[in-house]
Enzyme design. Structure first.
Site, short mmCIF file in Angstrom:
data_model
loop_
_atom_site.label_atom_id
_atom_site.label_comp_id
_atom_site.label_asym_id
_atom_site.label_seq_id
_atom_site.Cartn_x
_atom_site.Cartn_y
_atom_site.Cartn_z
N THR A 8 0.85 -1.20 0.00
CA THR A 8 0.00 0.00 0.00
C THR A 8 0.88 1.25 0.00
OG1 THR A 8 -1.79 -1.14 1.14
CG2 THR A 8 -1.73 1.25 1.38
N GLN A 44 -0.08 -9.83 -6.35
CA GLN A 44 -0.67 -11.17 -6.45
C GLN A 44 0.00 -12.02 -7.53
OE1 GLN A 44 -2.85 -12.47 -4.42
NE2 GLN A 44 -3.64 -10.67 -3.36
N SER A 78 4.52 -7.35 -2.16
CA SER A 78 4.22 -7.40 -0.73
C SER A 78 4.69 -8.74 -0.17
CB SER A 78 2.71 -7.26 -0.52
OG SER A 78 2.39 -7.36 0.85
N HIS A 111 3.71 -10.37 2.65
CA HIS A 111 2.80 -11.30 3.35
C HIS A 111 1.90 -12.11 2.42
CE1 HIS A 111 -1.19 -9.09 3.48
NE2 HIS A 111 -0.41 -8.07 3.16
N CYS A 142 -8.95 -6.03 2.10
CA CYS A 142 -8.35 -4.76 2.48
C CYS A 142 -9.40 -3.69 2.71
CB CYS A 142 -7.35 -4.33 1.42
SG CYS A 142 -6.09 -5.58 1.22
N1 PLP Z 1 -2.05 -4.76 -4.11
C1 PLP Z 1 -2.72 -5.91 -4.23
C2 PLP Z 1 -3.02 -6.45 -5.59
C3 PLP Z 1 -3.12 -6.61 -3.09
O1 PLP Z 1 -3.79 -7.77 -3.22
C4 PLP Z 1 -2.83 -6.07 -1.83
C5 PLP Z 1 -3.33 -6.74 -0.60
O2 PLP Z 1 -4.40 -7.33 -0.61
C6 PLP Z 1 -2.11 -4.87 -1.75
C7 PLP Z 1 -1.75 -4.24 -2.92
C8 PLP Z 1 -1.74 -4.25 -0.44
O3 PLP Z 1 -0.73 -4.99 0.18
P1 PLP Z 1 -0.26 -4.63 1.66
O4 PLP Z 1 -1.14 -5.42 2.57
O5 PLP Z 1 1.19 -5.06 1.72
O6 PLP Z 1 -0.40 -3.17 1.84
#
Ligand code: PLP
Length: 413
Positions: free
Chosen positions: A69, A204, A224, A226, A360
């Site tokens: 994010t 993803q 990301s 996690h 999210c």
């Molecule tokens: N972008 C995508 C495509 C995601 O699936 C996610 C999380 O679901 C994010 C960004 C955000 O990731 P983070 O949790 O590291 O902020």
């Protein structure tokens, strides 16, 4: 009751080996000059080199952040900020434009909309077809000399639809080249021939698709930890460097959104989370090593799951292409007449975790914006996302099929 986790697109468990490596990481601050700091700096450098290698990038092009994010915000806000600082802000006809797809993750979508609301940019949102794919012709139509950034994700987090990233990057390169042919154009002069830049959120995708930044032709890429069995709270932003560009020149092209001590080549201040970054590097290395094998397994699981759902509820349909398309780890299913919220609760009571929209949304029960963009709100409210991971077994999928048959049978009769 046996619990079955089928929500790997929301997050994945921390891999045991990644945890061990993180625990063994020394506590030093990599910015300290003493031996503790130097050790941490060496560890950080090694992690950065490893991640850069996996992306086909140079080390200095890899910036560690606190999440994907944050990385997405850094690109959108950083580019818009730089353009506004460098360009002639008095010309109203030259309001910078950013182009995103309708199915971007909130961290891109809401950021772009917030920038537009603040009056900093015009934001053009490109729709998707019924398979959840962005139409390149629609991007081509709206590309113009005001466009400073195009942001399209690689794999959608709600349906698994895969976007034509290479084709989009070729289109953008062609457009930039065409600008070079008309160097005296007023607006071209305003923003320069390096625009539009191209950003891809590959959060993803990384687990199952090659993310070589040169093959993809992207200027920025987000990852990301996690989602790939690494720790939460660690992201990566790849920033393509022009040859010989210095750190301070780079900060004129993309203004850092977090300022302070100047860590991460001045692009992201704050003491680095070295154990987390090491965890990222370890998780990313094993994700690449297992990419093909895992993708094959997920494809079979996905196909089997859809067959079982169809047996349980023949009216079920996939959102986002046929079952052999899209990312192998995500499927989104429309169950006509079944409110997804209700189904999620019933499945949860049986120990099975799946999801509706994206995880999210800070627990707000909103239907999937992606499915709504493809098929409308009503279908989105009757759709669920099932996502698979390393821990998923055929027994899990069979259990899901059995329980769905029980639950959905009540609706069919
Ligand atoms: N972008 C995508 C495509 C995601 O699936 C996610 C999380 O679901 C994010 C960004 C955000 O990731 P983070 O949790 O590291 O902020």
């Amino acid at each position: 009751m046996r619990k079955i986790y089928l929500d790997y697109a929301a997050t994945s468990p921390l891999d045991a080996r990644v945890r061990r490596v993180m625990n063994a990481t020394s506590f030093g601050n990599p910015n300290s000059l003493h031996a503790f700091g130097q050790e941490a700096q060496r560890t950080l450098d090694a992690a950065r080199t490893a991640v850069a290698g996996l992306l086909g990038a140079e080390s200095r092009e890899v910036i560690f952040t606190g999440s994907a994010t944050e990385a997405n915000n850094a690109v959108l806000r950083g580019i818009v900020g730089a353009v506004r600082e460098n360009a002639d802000g008095t010309r109203r006809d030259a309001l910078p434009k950013i182009i995103i797809s309708a199915i971007e993750h909130e961290s891109v979508y809401e950021t772009a909309r917030a920038l537009e609301k603040s009056g900093a940019v015009e934001c053009v949102i490109i729709p998707v077809d019924e398979h959840g794919t962005v139409d390149i012709k629609k991007i081509e139509k709206v590309l113009d000399d005001r466009t400073i950034l195009v942001s399209v994700m690689y794999v959608n987090n709600e349906t698994g639809s895969v976007q034509p990233i290479v084709k989009i990057s070729e289109l953008i390169k062609g457009f930039r080249n065409s600008k070079l042919q008309k160097p005296n154009n007023k607006q071209t002069q305003n923003y320069g021939t390096k625009y539009p830049l191209f950003h891809c959120d590959a959060v993803q995708a990384f687990q199952y698709f090659d993310c070589d930044v040169n093959a993809l032709g992207v200027d920025f890429l987000t990852l990301s930890a996690h989602k790939i069995y690494g720790p939460k709270g660690v992201g990566v932003l790849y920033i393509r460097n022009k040859e010989g560009i210095t750190d301070s020149e780079r900060q004129k092209d993309i203004i850092p959104i977090i300022t302070g001590g100047g860590q991460e080549f001045g692009m992201r201040s704050g003491t680095q989370n070295v154990p987390g970054i090491v965890g990222f590097s370890e998780a990313a290395t094993s994700a690449v090593a297992m990419r093909e094998k895992n993708a094959e397994k997920m494809c079979v699981l996905k196909k089997k799951t859809f067959d079982l759902i169809r047996d349980a509820y023949p009216r079920a349909e996939l959102n986002g292409g046929r079952k052999d398309e899209g990312s192998p780890h995500i499927m989104n299913v429309w169950l006509p007449g079944i409110p997804s919220e209700l189904l999620l609760i019933q499945l949860d009571q049986e120990g099975i975790a799946v999801s509706g929209g994206s995880a999210c949304h800070a627990r707000a029960p909103r239907p999937s914006r992606t499915v709504a963009a493809m098929h409308g709100d009503a279908r989105a409210k009757e759709s669920v996302r099932i996502s698979f991971g390393r821990g998923t077994t055929f027994a899990d999928v069979r259990a899901l099929g059995r329980i769905l048959r029980e639950i959905l049978g009540r609706y069919s009769s």
